[in-house]
Enzyme design. Structure first.
Site, short mmCIF file in Angstrom:
data_model
loop_
_atom_site.label_atom_id
_atom_site.label_comp_id
_atom_site.label_asym_id
_atom_site.label_seq_id
_atom_site.Cartn_x
_atom_site.Cartn_y
_atom_site.Cartn_z
CE LYS A 33 -19.59 10.83 -52.02
NZ LYS A 33 -19.66 9.78 -51.16
CB SER A 42 -20.18 6.72 -51.17
OG SER A 42 -19.32 6.93 -52.47
CB SER A 73 -15.87 4.60 -50.07
OG SER A 73 -16.26 5.33 -50.95
CB SER A 90 -23.02 8.28 -49.59
OG SER A 90 -22.68 9.35 -50.52
#
Length: 266
Positions: A137, A82, A80, A224
């Site tokens: 993250k 994010s 993804s 996100s």
């Protein structure tokens, strides 16, 4: 089924087959081969059972892969956007499994403490709401930190995190996030780029990070799914620290970008 579990079982089963044969059956085969002859008088050829041959061949390979993947480095693919613009969809990354402590495979029990995550680290962890899913993250808050978010503004322990305008993002190979604004964020000494959309969704709030937990956010701040929505990441869920891109291949768009190979992750 969990790939790590499959790898552990494969290593264990192949090792047991090889060990059992070596202790109980191999010597008898060798003795028969040494004393026996066939009709033409030639010696008996020693034949190893096919299952044992496979186990002996695969066990060392499986063991090396298990040790490297569990304790040294593990590959992941970014699915993804994010963490854009730092990491793009289609990036294949390497994660240092030694960074946050050595853990037993499958059980995830820490057996050797090493270092703790620092603000600014890009960390892979098991999603708290579904530990079967791996997330990646940036660490924004460590235990004891007070985090405040209002729109595009971020505060850590009362200190406003400064942002410097960089420019308009052209988009990745698939034109994702084209037209978003790029800022250089200084996270208490750790500088990295973040993305904001003009009409992006804002999630405001204040959080105090509990002991042994971490507050995570993506660099693509308006796109996100992170700690602002589902809370903190327990220390036990940490997998490792991302440190390098080893390949970029966006399967959806068929894009290969050799320029990203070997790029460090900061």
């Amino acid at each position: 089924m969990d790939f790590t579990l499959i790898l552990v079982l494969g290593t264990l089963i192949s090792g047991l087959i090889w060990l059992t044969d070596s202790l109980l059956f191999k010597k008898a085969r060798v003795r028969r081969a040494a004393t026996g002859v066939v009709a033409d008088g030639s010696p008996v050829v020693l034949h190893e059972p096919l299952l044992v041959d496979y186990a002996r061949s695969f066990f060392p390979i499986l063991l090396v892969v298990l040790v490297v993947r569990s304790f040294i480095v593990e590959p992941f693919r970014i699915p993804s956007g994010s963490l854009m613009p730092t990491l793009l969809v289609g990036d294949f990354i390497l994660v240092n499994k030694f960074s946050y402590g050595l853990r037993l495979p499958v059980l995830d029990t820490k057996i050797l403490p090493t270092w703790e995550p620092k603000r600014g680290d890009i960390a892979v962890f098991r999603y708290p709401n579904d530990p079967k899913i791996d997330y990646i993250k940036r660490v924004i808050g460590v235990p004891g930190d007070h985090i405040r978010v209002e729109g595009n503004k971020l505060w850590v322990n009362g200190t406003p995190i400064t942002e410097t305008y960089v420019g308009v993002y052209p988009g990745d190979d698939g034109m994702r996030m084209a037209g978003a604004t790029v800022y250089r964020e200084n996270l208490l000494g750790v500088k990295h780029d973040v993305l904001f959309e003009k009409d992006g969704y804002e999630k405001n709030g204040e959080w105090v990070v509990p002991p042994h937990e971490y507050f995570m956010m993506g660099d693509n701040r308006d796109n996100s799914n992170d700690s602002r929505y589902w809370g903190f990441v327990p220390e036990a869920n940490l997998v490792g620290k991302a440190f390098m891109i080893w390949l970029h291949w966006d399967w959806k768009d068929g894009k290969f970008d050799a320029s990203r190979i070997g790029k460090g992750i900061h």
